[in-house]
Design an enzyme around this catalytic site. Structure first.
Site, PDB file in Angstrom:
ATOM      1  N   ALA B  48      28.106  10.866  22.969  1.00 39.30           N
ATOM      2  CA  ALA B  48      28.078  11.897  23.883  1.00 39.30           C
ATOM      3  C   ALA B  48      29.375  11.557  24.810  1.00 39.30           C
ATOM      4  O   ALA B  48      30.357  12.449  24.557  1.00 39.30           O
ATOM      5  CB  ALA B  48      26.801  11.484  24.850  1.00 39.30           C
ATOM      6  N   GLU B  68      32.227   1.803  29.696  1.00 39.37           N
ATOM      7  CA  GLU B  68      31.180   1.149  29.564  1.00 39.37           C
ATOM      8  C   GLU B  68      30.417   0.013  30.070  1.00 39.37           C
ATOM      9  O   GLU B  68      30.965  -1.032  30.298  1.00 39.37           O
ATOM     10  CB  GLU B  68      31.178   1.482  28.650  1.00 39.37           C
ATOM     11  CG  GLU B  68      30.915  -0.167  27.482  1.00 39.37           C
ATOM     12  CD  GLU B  68      29.894   0.504  26.895  1.00 39.37           C
ATOM     13  OE1 GLU B  68      29.327   2.062  26.471  1.00 39.37           O
ATOM     14  OE2 GLU B  68      28.504  -0.434  27.187  1.00 39.37           O
ATOM     15  N   ASN B  76      24.427   2.023  21.799  1.00 33.20           N
ATOM     16  CA  ASN B  76      23.698   2.089  20.664  1.00 33.20           C
ATOM     17  C   ASN B  76      24.212   2.674  20.153  1.00 33.20           C
ATOM     18  O   ASN B  76      23.995   2.890  18.489  1.00 33.20           O
ATOM     19  CB  ASN B  76      22.753   2.497  21.304  1.00 33.20           C
ATOM     20  CG  ASN B  76      20.962   1.950  20.374  1.00 33.20           C
ATOM     21  OD1 ASN B  76      21.111   1.027  20.225  1.00 33.20           O
ATOM     22  ND2 ASN B  76      20.459   3.323  20.577  1.00 33.20           N
ATOM     23  N   GLY B  82      24.651   5.467  10.976  1.00 32.98           N
ATOM     24  CA  GLY B  82      25.934   6.909  10.746  1.00 32.98           C
ATOM     25  C   GLY B  82      25.405   7.882  10.473  1.00 32.98           C
ATOM     26  O   GLY B  82      26.239   8.189   9.314  1.00 32.98           O
ATOM     27  N   ARG B 327       9.070  10.751  12.259  1.00 32.36           N
ATOM     28  CA  ARG B 327       8.633   9.434  12.193  1.00 32.36           C
ATOM     29  C   ARG B 327       7.870   9.135  12.897  1.00 32.36           C
ATOM     30  O   ARG B 327       7.121   7.759  12.998  1.00 32.36           O
ATOM     31  CB  ARG B 327       9.873   8.730  13.362  1.00 32.36           C
ATOM     32  CG  ARG B 327      11.944   8.372  12.059  1.00 32.36           C
ATOM     33  CD  ARG B 327      12.357   8.616  13.019  1.00 32.36           C
ATOM     34  NE  ARG B 327      13.804   8.451  12.518  1.00 32.36           N
ATOM     35  CZ  ARG B 327      15.151   8.338  12.495  1.00 32.36           C
ATOM     36  NH1 ARG B 327      15.029   8.637  14.239  1.00 32.36           N
ATOM     37  NH2 ARG B 327      16.151   7.859  11.654  1.00 32.36           N
ATOM     38  N   GLU B 467      20.848  10.756  24.235  1.00 34.48           N
ATOM     39  CA  GLU B 467      20.184  10.190  24.611  1.00 34.48           C
ATOM     40  C   GLU B 467      18.992  10.459  26.464  1.00 34.48           C
ATOM     41  O   GLU B 467      18.185  10.174  26.727  1.00 34.48           O
ATOM     42  CB  GLU B 467      19.577   8.855  24.134  1.00 34.48           C
ATOM     43  CG  GLU B 467      18.029   8.691  23.856  1.00 34.48           C
ATOM     44  CD  GLU B 467      18.239   7.237  23.501  1.00 34.48           C
ATOM     45  OE1 GLU B 467      19.189   6.053  22.831  1.00 34.48           O
ATOM     46  OE2 GLU B 467      17.086   6.847  23.310  1.00 34.48           O
TER      47      GLU B 467
END
Lengths: 116, 500
Positions: B48, B68, B76, B82, B327, B467
């Site tokens: 993002a 960061e 993550n 990928g 999932r 996320e």
């Protein structure tokens, strides 16, 4: 009893003094210790050294060459990995005064037999 | 395993310490001493954050800062498989796959079990082909093969050749820098700095921060002219936080996330009054192996092999799930595999070597003791103490399903395993879910603006993507669907900031 206490205090005191002066260290960095703590602790003694600090003596491209792997394992070169290239700072994996292990080992069962 | 566990314990401790520190500082702009000023400030260097940096650079932003927390970039995002689900790409057309953004949204709504946001999913899916092209322009290279992930009605998971998120992150980081974007590691976001009316003015950052040493480094205030984008990811690695939201997710369950996934950005936005959405919807990955830490190699092996392999309960020697269900369905069933004392007894994924060897993941799992080769059903049964007769019957039955093209046992979509019979030699990997993704987070709209809980209105100059935002996917996210969504909302946030 009093004598025992005094001895205990003295012994403890001695231990503390030693740990303050010389903590866990790597023998091959002896010459760096001779030059004083500030050689590495470029941001003050109470702070972690900067990520550039180790690079005064070590060269990432050279290290990448030394730990080069072939074929299937090529991307597992810890100094030039698939995830971080040559950008992972030394202290992510290596400790001078504390024991550490390679960052890769968070997720992988790699074998780095020469890891220091 | 030991490392991961001790780390997780430590992570919980660190979170507790964090809770003692003041969470928020609101200040008038005149009171704040600013150490730095930038046009756009982006917190987090994952999909993002970097997509936003690249897009803002393309739109002509002159002064972009990406910070960061860790010593390395990518968070993550650089640790996953990928994969990115895009609908209606050139590659899909070449391979004869019919797909559309509408179909992708429908699949995701189904998996979201009524909780997903159709508006946000649609926005993300429609941006898919743009994101696909943007990543290629950055230098990302896709495989010719598209992967089938669970819960999808069309094969759409495009994968970079590295088979790792690193194949996106590194080219994107390089491209961002080519636009003059400043990137800094060891800069930990502490909290937002807001004006009296709630407008976000900037952030406080701990510079020279070393993970786990909460008092390391020094505090600086960074002003953001156009806005702040929080792209800090999830909280999967913060055991205390996640267990408070879902009591089943204690230390017994591992975590695929990078160390940094502790929820700092989320907590800071909550303390500024952002609307929390679906925080308890925490997804575990059903493809994980308990025989390595984190995401590791096992996930890639399972992902490739699930369509043509079977998952076996060690007590019964029988299948217990559709191996390509979504999932949540699979992870919930896997975690129920227990011995007679209730202790975890991970299921076995049994794959045929003749097919498994077509993917490089096989060599990795065999080499690093994440999976093992067996030359007969008897050998598997003996090694893992399975009822041999039942296992043999299950494999015979399965091969009949492959031939018939129908799975009467669990209704698996069998066109993925046409002609791929389960025959010796076998490759066997253990399966035990790991916390993987936090569907919940703070609420955003289709402009990536953060919504305030008290009035449902955007908080001025505050954006979130990836996320850390919540409500997009609902109860369960489909595989390969976060990467494109992270990038789509990163791009959207950049566009919003450049328009504002």
């Amino acid at each position: 009893m009093k004598l025992l206490n005094t001895l205990l205090v003295l012994t403890l005191g001695a231990c503390l003094a030693v740990s303050a002066q010389a903590r866990d260290k790597r023998d091959y960095h002896e010459m760096v210790y001779d030059s004083g703590c500030k050689t590495c602790h470029d941001q003050g003694l109470k702070s972690f050294p900067s990520d550039e600090s180790c690079l005064q003596c070590h060269d990432m491209a050279e290290l990448a060459e030394q730990t080069k792997r072939e074929g299937h394992d090529a991307k597992q070169n810890p100094h030039d990995s698939m995830h971080y290239g040559q950008e992972a700072p030394c202290m992510e994996c290596h400790g001078e005064h504390t024991k550490k292990q390679a960052l890769c080992m968070d997720c992988h069962n790699f074998d780095y037999p020469k890891f220091k | 395993m030991q490392t991961r566990r001790s780390f997780l314990k430590f992570g919980a401790g660190a979170a507790a310490v964090g809770a003692l520190a003041p969470l928020t500082v609101s200040a008038n702009s005149s009171d704040v001493k600013w150490h730095e000023k930038h046009e756009i400030v982006i917190v987090g260097s994952g999909f993002a954050g970097l997509a936003a940096a690249v897009e803002a650079g393309k739109l002509g932003a002159k002064d972009i800062l990406v910070i960061e927390k860790l010593g390395v970039y990518g968070g993550n995002s650089t640790l996953n498989a990928g994969q990115a689900c895009f609908a209606n790409t050139d590659l899909q057309k070449q391979l004869g796959i019919e797909d559309s953004a509408e179909l992708m949204v429908q699949d995701q709504l189904k998996s979201g079990r009524g909780y997903a946001s159709e508006e946000l999913l649609k926005h993300s899916a429609e941006l898919g082909p743009y994101i696909y092209q943007l990543t290629k322009d950055c230098g990302c290279v896709y495989r010719d093969h598209i992967i089938n992930t669970g819960g999808t009605s069309a094969t759409r998971s495009h994968q970079v050749v590295e088979r790792s998120g690193a194949g996106f992150i590194r080219p994107m980081l390089k491209t961002a820098r080519s636009y003059g974007v400043k990137t800094k590691t060891r800069h930990k976001f502490e909290h937002l700095i807001t004006a009296a009316d709630g407008t976000v003015l900037g952030i406080q950052v701990r510079k020279d921060y070393h993970f786990g040493h909460e008092d390391s480094g020094t505090l600086i205030n960074i002003k953001a002219e156009k806005g702040v984008l929080i792209a800090t990811g999830g909280f999967g690695a913060n055991v205390a936080f996640r267990q408070a939201l879902d009591p089943t997710l204690g230390n017994e369950v591992g975590c695929t996330n990078a160390r940094g996934a502790t929820g700092d950005g989320l907590i800071a936005m909550l303390s500024e009054g952002a609307m929390p959405v679906h925080l308890s919807f925490i997804q575990s990955g059903p493809w994980a192996s308990p025989d390595e830490g984190g995401f590791g190699y096992g996930a890639g092996f399972s992902l490739y092999n699930f369509p043509h392999s079977i998952a076996i309960d060690r007590n019964t020697g029988q299948r217990f799930m559709n191996e390509t269900a979504d999932r949540k369905t699979r992870a919930d069933l896997e975690v129920q595999r227990r011995d007679k004392d209730g202790k975890p007894n991970p299921a076995l994924l049994i794959a045929p070597k003749h097919e498994a060897q077509k993917d490089p993941s096989m060599e990795n799992v065999l080499r690093y003791n994440v999976a093992w080769e067996f030359d007969s059903v008897d050998a598997i049964a003996k090694h893992f103490e399975l009822p041999t007769k039942q296992l043999k019957k299950q494999i015979d039955d399965w091969n009949k399903y492959v031939k018939a093209g129908e799975d009467p046992q669990f209704g698996k979509r069998m066109n993925m395993s046409t002609g791929i019979y389960l025959t010796a030699p076998f490759i066997v990997q253990r399966l035990w879910p790991k916390v993987h993704y936090c569907q919940g987070g703070i609420q955003i709209n289709t402009k990536a603006e953060v919504i305030a809980a008290k009035n449902g209105q955007p908080i001025r100059k505050l954006y979130a993507a990836g996320e850390v935002s919540g409500g997009v996917h609902g109860v369960s996210r489909l595989g390969g669907c976060s990467t494109p969504e992270c990038m789509a909302f990163g791009v959207t946030a950049a566009r919003s900031m450049m328009k504002a």
